[in-house]
Design a protein around this motif. Structure first.
Motif, PDB file in Angstrom:
ATOM      1  N   TRP A 144       2.240   1.697  -3.461  1.00 42.81           N
ATOM      2  CA  TRP A 144       1.150   2.182  -4.313  1.00 42.81           C
ATOM      3  C   TRP A 144       0.922   3.672  -4.087  1.00 42.81           C
ATOM      4  O   TRP A 144       0.779   4.445  -5.047  1.00 42.81           O
ATOM      5  CB  TRP A 144      -0.097   1.373  -3.991  1.00 42.81           C
ATOM      6  CG  TRP A 144      -1.340   1.768  -4.737  1.00 42.81           C
ATOM      7  CD1 TRP A 144      -1.479   2.723  -5.698  1.00 42.81           C
ATOM      8  CD2 TRP A 144      -2.645   1.204  -4.555  1.00 42.81           C
ATOM      9  NE1 TRP A 144      -2.770   2.796  -6.129  1.00 42.81           N
ATOM     10  CE2 TRP A 144      -3.512   1.874  -5.454  1.00 42.81           C
ATOM     11  CE3 TRP A 144      -3.149   0.195  -3.740  1.00 42.81           C
ATOM     12  CZ2 TRP A 144      -4.869   1.566  -5.532  1.00 42.81           C
ATOM     13  CZ3 TRP A 144      -4.497  -0.108  -3.834  1.00 42.81           C
ATOM     14  CH2 TRP A 144      -5.338   0.572  -4.716  1.00 42.81           C
ATOM     15  N   GLN A 145       0.894   4.104  -2.817  1.00 45.64           N
ATOM     16  CA  GLN A 145       0.669   5.514  -2.492  1.00 45.64           C
ATOM     17  C   GLN A 145       1.773   6.398  -3.078  1.00 45.64           C
ATOM     18  O   GLN A 145       1.496   7.455  -3.672  1.00 45.64           O
ATOM     19  CB  GLN A 145       0.605   5.691  -0.970  1.00 45.64           C
ATOM     20  CG  GLN A 145       0.450   7.132  -0.498  1.00 45.64           C
ATOM     21  CD  GLN A 145      -0.906   7.704  -0.796  1.00 45.64           C
ATOM     22  OE1 GLN A 145      -1.893   6.985  -0.847  1.00 45.64           O
ATOM     23  NE2 GLN A 145      -0.968   9.016  -1.003  1.00 45.64           N
TER      24      GLN A 145
ATOM     25  N   TRP B 214     -15.921   2.196  -0.096  1.00 50.11           N
ATOM     26  CA  TRP B 214     -16.946   2.438   0.909  1.00 50.11           C
ATOM     27  C   TRP B 214     -18.242   2.923   0.264  1.00 50.11           C
ATOM     28  O   TRP B 214     -19.336   2.481   0.630  1.00 50.11           O
ATOM     29  CB  TRP B 214     -16.447   3.463   1.921  1.00 50.11           C
ATOM     30  CG  TRP B 214     -17.474   3.831   2.949  1.00 50.11           C
ATOM     31  CD1 TRP B 214     -18.211   4.981   3.011  1.00 50.11           C
ATOM     32  CD2 TRP B 214     -17.893   3.044   4.066  1.00 50.11           C
ATOM     33  NE1 TRP B 214     -19.063   4.969   4.082  1.00 50.11           N
ATOM     34  CE2 TRP B 214     -18.884   3.777   4.750  1.00 50.11           C
ATOM     35  CE3 TRP B 214     -17.523   1.779   4.548  1.00 50.11           C
ATOM     36  CZ2 TRP B 214     -19.512   3.294   5.897  1.00 50.11           C
ATOM     37  CZ3 TRP B 214     -18.143   1.301   5.681  1.00 50.11           C
ATOM     38  CH2 TRP B 214     -19.123   2.047   6.344  1.00 50.11           C
TER      39      TRP B 214
ATOM     40  N   VAL C  18     -10.140   3.350  -1.394  1.00 51.41           N
ATOM     41  CA  VAL C  18     -10.887   2.930  -0.204  1.00 51.41           C
ATOM     42  C   VAL C  18     -12.167   3.750  -0.068  1.00 51.41           C
ATOM     43  O   VAL C  18     -13.229   3.218   0.288  1.00 51.41           O
ATOM     44  CB  VAL C  18     -10.009   3.053   1.057  1.00 51.41           C
ATOM     45  CG1 VAL C  18     -10.841   2.870   2.322  1.00 51.41           C
ATOM     46  CG2 VAL C  18      -8.888   2.044   1.025  1.00 51.41           C
ATOM     47  N   GLY C  19     -12.074   5.043  -0.355  1.00 53.42           N
ATOM     48  CA  GLY C  19     -13.273   5.882  -0.327  1.00 53.42           C
ATOM     49  C   GLY C  19     -14.300   5.423  -1.342  1.00 53.42           C
ATOM     50  O   GLY C  19     -15.506   5.367  -1.051  1.00 53.42           O
ATOM     51  N   GLU C  20     -13.851   5.088  -2.558  1.00 50.06           N
ATOM     52  CA  GLU C  20     -14.742   4.579  -3.583  1.00 50.06           C
ATOM     53  C   GLU C  20     -15.323   3.223  -3.162  1.00 50.06           C
ATOM     54  O   GLU C  20     -16.503   2.932  -3.415  1.00 50.06           O
ATOM     55  CB  GLU C  20     -13.987   4.441  -4.901  1.00 50.06           C
ATOM     56  CG  GLU C  20     -14.814   3.940  -6.069  1.00 50.06           C
ATOM     57  CD  GLU C  20     -15.826   4.936  -6.572  1.00 50.06           C
ATOM     58  OE1 GLU C  20     -16.673   4.555  -7.398  1.00 50.06           O
ATOM     59  OE2 GLU C  20     -15.773   6.113  -6.136  1.00 50.06           O
TER      60      GLU C  20
ATOM     61  N   LEU D 293       0.817  -1.206   0.000  1.00 52.66           N
ATOM     62  CA  LEU D 293       0.000   0.000   0.000  1.00 52.66           C
ATOM     63  C   LEU D 293       0.855   1.263   0.000  1.00 52.66           C
ATOM     64  O   LEU D 293       0.535   2.248  -0.682  1.00 52.66           O
ATOM     65  CB  LEU D 293      -0.935  -0.007   1.217  1.00 52.66           C
ATOM     66  CG  LEU D 293      -2.016  -1.090   1.234  1.00 52.66           C
ATOM     67  CD1 LEU D 293      -2.778  -1.057   2.548  1.00 52.66           C
ATOM     68  CD2 LEU D 293      -2.967  -0.918   0.062  1.00 52.66           C
TER      69      LEU D 293
ATOM     70  N   THR E 185      -4.919   7.051  -5.642  1.00 51.31           N
ATOM     71  CA  THR E 185      -4.203   6.601  -4.455  1.00 51.31           C
ATOM     72  C   THR E 185      -5.029   5.542  -3.720  1.00 51.31           C
ATOM     73  O   THR E 185      -6.245   5.427  -3.937  1.00 51.31           O
ATOM     74  CB  THR E 185      -3.942   7.784  -3.507  1.00 51.31           C
ATOM     75  OG1 THR E 185      -5.213   8.264  -3.022  1.00 51.31           O
ATOM     76  CG2 THR E 185      -3.222   8.911  -4.223  1.00 51.31           C
ATOM     77  N   PRO E 186      -4.387   4.784  -2.830  1.00 52.24           N
ATOM     78  CA  PRO E 186      -5.153   3.799  -2.041  1.00 52.24           C
ATOM     79  C   PRO E 186      -6.271   4.448  -1.232  1.00 52.24           C
ATOM     80  O   PRO E 186      -7.345   3.853  -1.069  1.00 52.24           O
ATOM     81  CB  PRO E 186      -4.092   3.173  -1.137  1.00 52.24           C
ATOM     82  CG  PRO E 186      -2.808   3.393  -1.829  1.00 52.24           C
ATOM     83  CD  PRO E 186      -2.949   4.675  -2.564  1.00 52.24           C
ATOM     84  N   ILE E 187      -6.044   5.662  -0.737  1.00 47.25           N
ATOM     85  CA  ILE E 187      -7.065   6.346   0.059  1.00 47.25           C
ATOM     86  C   ILE E 187      -8.290   6.642  -0.807  1.00 47.25           C
ATOM     87  O   ILE E 187      -9.444   6.463  -0.373  1.00 47.25           O
ATOM     88  CB  ILE E 187      -6.485   7.656   0.650  1.00 47.25           C
ATOM     89  CG1 ILE E 187      -5.339   7.321   1.608  1.00 47.25           C
ATOM     90  CG2 ILE E 187      -7.569   8.449   1.366  1.00 47.25           C
ATOM     91  CD1 ILE E 187      -4.628   8.539   2.158  1.00 47.25           C
ATOM     92  N   GLU E 188      -8.072   7.085  -2.033  1.00 43.80           N
ATOM     93  CA  GLU E 188      -9.186   7.353  -2.944  1.00 43.80           C
ATOM     94  C   GLU E 188      -9.949   6.068  -3.277  1.00 43.80           C
ATOM     95  O   GLU E 188     -11.176   6.059  -3.361  1.00 43.80           O
ATOM     96  CB  GLU E 188      -8.668   8.015  -4.218  1.00 43.80           C
ATOM     97  CG  GLU E 188      -8.094   9.407  -4.005  1.00 43.80           C
ATOM     98  CD  GLU E 188      -7.409   9.951  -5.250  1.00 43.80           C
ATOM     99  OE1 GLU E 188      -7.210  11.176  -5.319  1.00 43.80           O
ATOM    100  OE2 GLU E 188      -7.064   9.144  -6.141  1.00 43.80           O
TER     101      GLU E 188
END
Length: 260
Positions: A27-28, A50, A46-48, A24, A41-44
């Motif tokens: 990837w970031q 959710w 994860v948001g998608e 991760l 990004t991984p954060i984006e």
């Protein structure tokens, strides 16, 4: 050995926990360097993920794909174990049908899927049958080699002591074959996930592959990666909660069996 010093095995086992966080993090960093909308990004993601899980049909699609994969896996494993046992035990059967297994191992999966869809229509049965046809030959070959590798000395010893047939199978045959069953199951799972998703892209009424095909048409890379992350999370849970526990049990059987 110094008790305060960790063994190399313990150190390597601890490193395993850093594998996914390292992935991760890599990837970031790459996403920040590339800085493009097609490389989220991984954060984006994860948001998608959710959003799709709470507002859309992600959970339903994942469940549908897992159901198809589970049915195909059970059928393919059952057929492969039976056929592998027959071919490993009876050389005439192996010589007669060995070419069939070879063809099944090498025929492209896409050809099998298209043929089944043309003959049977875009149905659940056609999809599962296509997956079984692609998976069963691999299990058959693995189990055939396992049957051929059986140590018949234990069988002769059991007959001398008049051990009942089913007890011989349970105590002497099954423990020797279980490593081969586990190998076939592990490699089979890794193939079935991929095959089911590809077949769902070709034609289905839902599932992870079906939804990824729609995202592909819309160039929605965040949606593609979100579905991939959800599915990979399930696969990793199965690996650690089921396959590795079963593998540990199998490896625990072997010393007890060999020392009996």
């Amino acid at each position: 050995m110094d008790r305060g010093r960790k063994s190399p095995r313990g150190i390597s086992g601890g490193l395993e926990w850093f594998s996914l966080p390292l992935l991760l993090l890599t990837w970031q960093i790459l996403a920040v360097v590339v800085d493009h909308r097609l490389f989220p990004t991984p954060i984006e993601v994860v948001g998608e993920l959710w959003y799709l899980a709470t507002e859309r049909s992600l959970l339903e699609d994942v469940f549908k794909t897992l159901t198809r994969a589970a049915i195909a896996f059970v059928v393919a494993m059952g057929a492969g174990i039976v056929l592998g046992g027959i071919f490993g035990r009876f050389r005439a059967a192996d010589q007669l049908f060995g070419s069939w297994v070879l063809i099944g191992l090498n025929i492209p999966a896409i050809v099998v899927a298209i043929t089944c869809y043309i003959w049977l229509g875009l149905t659940e049965f056609a999809l599962i049958l296509a997956v079984v046809i692609n998976k069963a030959p691999l299990v058959t070959v693995t189990m055939r080699e396992g049957v051929r590798a059986l140590d018949h000395g234990y069988g002769e010893l059991a007959r001398v002591y008049r051990v009942p047939f089913w007890r011989r199978v349970r105590r002497f045959v099954v423990p020797q074959l279980m490593p081969y069953v586990l190998t076939a199951a592990r490699t089979g799972l890794s193939l079935i996930w991929k095959i089911v998703l590809v077949f769902e892209v070709l034609g289905s009424d839902g599932g992870v592959g079906f939804r990824i095909g729609i995202f592909f048409q819309n160039f929605d890379i965040a949606g593609i990666l979100a579905y991939t992350m959800a599915f990979m999370t399930v696969v990793i849970l199965i690996e650690y909660a089921v396959m590795r526990q079963l593998e540990a049990k199998v490896l625990g059987w072997r010393p007890a069996f060999l020392s009996a």
